[in-house]
Design a protein around this motif. Structure first.
Motif, short mmCIF file in Angstrom:
data_model
loop_
_atom_site.label_atom_id
_atom_site.label_comp_id
_atom_site.label_asym_id
_atom_site.label_seq_id
_atom_site.Cartn_x
_atom_site.Cartn_y
_atom_site.Cartn_z
N GLY A 118 0.80 -1.21 0.00
CA GLY A 118 0.00 0.00 0.00
C GLY A 118 0.84 1.27 0.00
N LEU A 119 0.12 2.39 -0.08
CA LEU A 119 0.79 3.69 -0.18
C LEU A 119 1.66 4.00 1.02
N VAL A 120 1.16 3.66 2.24
CA VAL A 120 1.85 4.15 3.44
C VAL A 120 3.25 3.58 3.59
N GLY A 121 3.53 2.47 2.94
CA GLY A 121 4.86 1.89 3.06
C GLY A 121 5.90 2.54 2.18
N ALA A 122 5.48 3.46 1.30
CA ALA A 122 6.44 4.01 0.34
C ALA A 122 6.24 5.50 0.06
N LEU A 123 5.47 6.18 0.90
CA LEU A 123 5.21 7.60 0.66
C LEU A 123 6.48 8.44 0.72
N LYS A 124 6.60 9.39 -0.19
CA LYS A 124 7.63 10.41 -0.07
C LYS A 124 7.29 11.33 1.10
N PRO A 125 8.29 11.87 1.81
CA PRO A 125 8.00 12.84 2.87
C PRO A 125 7.24 14.04 2.32
N GLY A 126 6.11 14.37 2.96
CA GLY A 126 5.31 15.51 2.53
C GLY A 126 4.37 15.24 1.38
N ALA A 127 4.32 14.01 0.89
CA ALA A 127 3.41 13.69 -0.21
C ALA A 127 1.96 13.89 0.23
N VAL A 128 1.11 14.24 -0.72
CA VAL A 128 -0.30 14.49 -0.42
C VAL A 128 -1.16 13.47 -1.17
N VAL A 129 -2.03 12.79 -0.42
CA VAL A 129 -3.01 11.88 -1.01
C VAL A 129 -4.31 12.65 -1.16
N VAL A 130 -4.85 12.69 -2.38
CA VAL A 130 -6.11 13.37 -2.68
C VAL A 130 -7.13 12.30 -3.04
N ASP A 131 -8.07 12.07 -2.15
CA ASP A 131 -9.04 10.99 -2.33
C ASP A 131 -10.30 11.53 -2.99
N CYS A 132 -10.41 11.26 -4.30
CA CYS A 132 -11.57 11.70 -5.08
C CYS A 132 -12.67 10.65 -5.14
N SER A 133 -12.51 9.57 -4.39
CA SER A 133 -13.52 8.51 -4.37
C SER A 133 -14.74 8.97 -3.56
N THR A 134 -15.80 8.17 -3.60
CA THR A 134 -16.94 8.36 -2.70
C THR A 134 -16.78 7.37 -1.56
N ALA A 135 -16.55 7.87 -0.35
CA ALA A 135 -16.16 7.00 0.75
C ALA A 135 -16.86 7.42 2.04
N LEU A 136 -16.79 6.54 3.04
CA LEU A 136 -17.37 6.81 4.35
C LEU A 136 -16.45 7.75 5.13
N PRO A 137 -17.00 8.82 5.71
CA PRO A 137 -16.15 9.78 6.43
C PRO A 137 -15.31 9.16 7.54
N ASP A 138 -15.86 8.20 8.29
CA ASP A 138 -15.09 7.59 9.37
C ASP A 138 -13.87 6.85 8.81
N SER A 139 -14.04 6.16 7.69
CA SER A 139 -12.92 5.49 7.04
C SER A 139 -11.90 6.51 6.56
N THR A 140 -12.37 7.62 6.01
CA THR A 140 -11.48 8.68 5.54
C THR A 140 -10.57 9.17 6.66
N LEU A 141 -11.13 9.37 7.84
CA LEU A 141 -10.32 9.85 8.96
C LEU A 141 -9.27 8.82 9.36
N ARG A 142 -9.62 7.54 9.32
CA ARG A 142 -8.65 6.50 9.66
C ARG A 142 -7.52 6.45 8.63
N MET A 143 -7.87 6.55 7.35
CA MET A 143 -6.85 6.52 6.31
C MET A 143 -5.95 7.76 6.39
N ALA A 144 -6.53 8.89 6.73
CA ALA A 144 -5.74 10.11 6.88
C ALA A 144 -4.74 9.96 8.02
N GLU A 145 -5.17 9.35 9.12
CA GLU A 145 -4.25 9.13 10.24
C GLU A 145 -3.08 8.25 9.83
N ALA A 146 -3.36 7.21 9.04
CA ALA A 146 -2.29 6.32 8.59
C ALA A 146 -1.31 7.05 7.67
#
Length: 293
Positions: free
Chosen positions: A81-109
């Motif tokens: 997945g993304l979190v294992g290889a992110l560049k420092p300061g990289a920004v993930v822009v989630d344009c999907s339709t998703a559940l807000p609670d899941s969004t907050l968990r993914m943002a924390e990761a």
């Protein structure tokens, strides 16, 4: 900035081509069987990657344009997945339709891995994606949003900062509940009118001249009058998914879901009958007696 995209489907393909052709950014994409044909974007210089981690390793901004929360979670925190290889300061822009609670968990990761997260779902169609005129509802830190605005500008007409992280997806579900709810109601009325032998053009004109005038009518009218479904290439199964996400969000908040429950039940019929891949305008046919054409 180098851009990555995961989800080169009906919407994502348009995003990708405009990131390349209008924005002039380098682009890496996840090579996946669910993609639309990628010949055009490869010809514009897009580079395929085998895993989300490879996309992350190459990219400063990573756009997600997939079906829903399970797919986003697998991409962000799953194997390779993304979190294992992110560049420092990289920004993930989630344009999907998703559940807000899941969004907050993914943002924390993502934040724990040294990146930042914006939820920025879309409120227009594949045609607008192709033309580079999507509208986005962006939630998250304003400074992070400003950092990626040059990328977003390449495929949008308007980007609204709607509040804190998660508010983009919350508002998208509210928007889609109203939009899909209107269209489901209209399709049911259109089916009844057709079964009763009402002239479809008269039906549309009466609604357009009164309280039925709406974007929902504009989108369904070509199918009602001429059988043209292509004005809204949005699958019934995806519409049901969005309504059920809205119901889950509402139930979590202790909010009423009486009408949403009815819309979900109406959409469940065609999906259960194997018509989930039909476009939403085709509900006018699927809701007729016996699903007659």
């Amino acid at each position: 900035m180098h851009v990555g995209i995961i989800g080169v489907g009906l919407m994502g393909h348009g995003i990708a081509r405009n990131v390349l052709s209008r924005g002039g950014f380098g682009l890496s994409f996840l090579d996946h069987p669910g993609n639309q044909p990628t010949d055009e974007i490869r010809g514009l210089g897009a580079q395929p990657c085998a895993t989300p981690a490879e996309v992350a390793a190459a990219s400063d901004v990573i756009i997600l344009c997939v079906t829903g929360s399970p797919q986003v979670e697998a991409i962000v925190t799953g194997e390779n997945g993304l979190v294992g290889a992110l560049k420092p300061g990289a920004v993930v822009v989630d344009c999907s339709t998703a559940l807000p609670d899941s969004t907050l968990r993914m943002a924390e990761a993502v934040q724990a891995a040294g990146g930042a997260y914006i939820d920025a779902p879309m409120t227009r169609t594949a045609k607008h994606a192709h033309e580079g005129t999507l509208n986005l509802l962006a939630g998250g830190d304003a400074a992070v949003l400003d950092k990626v605005r040059p990328v977003l500008a390449s495929f949008t007409e308007k980007v609204d900062h709607v509040g804190a992280l998660g508010h983009g997806h919350r508002l998208k579900l509210l928007h889609n509940y109203v939009s899909v709810g209107f269209m489901t109601l209209l399709a049911e009325a259109g089916a009844q009118a057709a079964d009763a032998g009402v002239d479809p053009k008269v039906f549309v004109d009466v609604l357009a001249g009164g309280g039925g005038a709406s974007v929902a009518l504009d989108r369904l009218a070509p199918y009602i009058t001429d059988g043209n479904r292509d004005g809204l290439p949005f699958a019934v199964a995806n519409a049901q998914k969005d309504i059920d996400y809205y119901r889950a969000m509402s139930q979590e908040a202790g909010a009423q879901t009486t009408i949403a429950d009815g819309v979900s039940a109406a959409l469940a019929g065609p999906v259960s009958a194997g018509d989930g891949t039909a476009y939403v305008p085709e509900l006018v046919r699927l809701f007729r007696r016996g699903g007659a054409s």
